[in-house]
Design a protein around this motif. Structure first.
Motif, PDB file in Angstrom:
ATOM      1  N   GLU A 108       2.338  11.441   9.885  1.00 55.16           N
ATOM      2  CA  GLU A 108       1.542  12.271   9.283  1.00 55.16           C
ATOM      3  C   GLU A 108       0.143  11.761   9.188  1.00 55.16           C
ATOM      4  O   GLU A 108      -0.863  11.936   9.071  1.00 55.16           O
ATOM      5  CB  GLU A 108       2.091  12.996   8.087  1.00 55.16           C
ATOM      6  CG  GLU A 108       3.088  14.078   8.479  1.00 55.16           C
ATOM      7  CD  GLU A 108       3.694  14.603   6.901  1.00 55.16           C
ATOM      8  OE1 GLU A 108       2.983  14.701   6.080  1.00 55.16           O
ATOM      9  OE2 GLU A 108       4.841  15.083   7.132  1.00 55.16           O
ATOM     10  N   ALA A 110      -3.292  12.704  10.644  1.00 55.22           N
ATOM     11  CA  ALA A 110      -4.502  13.011   9.739  1.00 55.22           C
ATOM     12  C   ALA A 110      -5.788  12.141   9.965  1.00 55.22           C
ATOM     13  O   ALA A 110      -7.045  12.681  10.139  1.00 55.22           O
ATOM     14  CB  ALA A 110      -4.053  12.942   8.381  1.00 55.22           C
ATOM     15  N   GLU A 111      -5.551  10.840  10.255  1.00 57.02           N
ATOM     16  CA  GLU A 111      -6.693   9.853  10.248  1.00 57.02           C
ATOM     17  C   GLU A 111      -7.388  10.172  11.642  1.00 57.02           C
ATOM     18  O   GLU A 111      -8.476  10.037  11.866  1.00 57.02           O
ATOM     19  CB  GLU A 111      -5.991   8.450  10.014  1.00 57.02           C
ATOM     20  CG  GLU A 111      -7.356   7.360   9.874  1.00 57.02           C
ATOM     21  CD  GLU A 111      -8.056   7.540   8.860  1.00 57.02           C
ATOM     22  OE1 GLU A 111      -9.335   6.786   8.772  1.00 57.02           O
ATOM     23  OE2 GLU A 111      -7.990   8.542   8.153  1.00 57.02           O
ATOM     24  N   GLU A 159      -7.394  12.683  13.377  1.00 51.31           N
ATOM     25  CA  GLU A 159      -8.233  13.938  13.067  1.00 51.31           C
ATOM     26  C   GLU A 159      -9.436  13.976  12.379  1.00 51.31           C
ATOM     27  O   GLU A 159     -10.631  14.409  12.655  1.00 51.31           O
ATOM     28  CB  GLU A 159      -7.347  15.172  12.583  1.00 51.31           C
ATOM     29  CG  GLU A 159      -7.990  16.344  12.567  1.00 51.31           C
ATOM     30  CD  GLU A 159      -6.816  17.546  12.156  1.00 51.31           C
ATOM     31  OE1 GLU A 159      -7.482  18.637  11.804  1.00 51.31           O
ATOM     32  OE2 GLU A 159      -6.082  17.523  12.140  1.00 51.31           O
ATOM     33  N   ARG A 160      -9.564  13.139  11.217  1.00 53.05           N
ATOM     34  CA  ARG A 160     -10.531  12.834  10.436  1.00 53.05           C
ATOM     35  C   ARG A 160     -11.450  12.182  11.271  1.00 53.05           C
ATOM     36  O   ARG A 160     -12.844  12.524  10.872  1.00 53.05           O
ATOM     37  CB  ARG A 160     -10.111  12.018   9.019  1.00 53.05           C
ATOM     38  CG  ARG A 160     -11.227  11.556   8.264  1.00 53.05           C
ATOM     39  CD  ARG A 160     -10.785  10.778   7.076  1.00 53.05           C
ATOM     40  NE  ARG A 160     -10.678   9.433   7.423  1.00 53.05           N
ATOM     41  CZ  ARG A 160     -11.781   8.630   7.713  1.00 53.05           C
ATOM     42  NH1 ARG A 160     -12.887   9.008   7.271  1.00 53.05           N
ATOM     43  NH2 ARG A 160     -11.574   7.422   7.944  1.00 53.05           N
TER      44      ARG A 160
END
Length: 89
Positions: free
Chosen positions: A38, A42-43, A45-46
């Protein structure tokens, strides 16, 4: 090249060495104690990453299909994923 990272300080030392070896490559650092897959997704995507590279070091037997970090990243990543063969043997 083989390495084992077992602490935050060891990870930071490894990243410092990578930055010195590849000064033209951008490196970002994020420390997370959440679920690894996860956190990686998430990173990515960021950062609007184009690819995540993740190893399969601990993926053996049934784990190759169920529950491995590499498998979870491949299923949920917002970008391409390269799973590097990092298993011993």
């Amino acid at each position: 090249e083989k390495f084992h990272i077992d602490s935050v300080s060891t990870a930071e030392q490894y990243l410092d060495a990578l930055v010195l070896e590849h000064p033209a490559s951008p490196v970002t650092r994020t420390i997370s104690f959440d679920d690894p897959a996860e956190a990686l997704c998430a990173e990515a995507e960021r950062l609007e990453a184009r690819m995540i590279v993740v190893g399969n070091r601990r993926v053996k037997g049934a784990g190759r299909v169920l529950g491995s970090v590499a498998s979870d990243v491949a299923r949920h990543a917002p970008c391409d994923v390269l799973i590097a063969n990092t298993t011993d043997g």
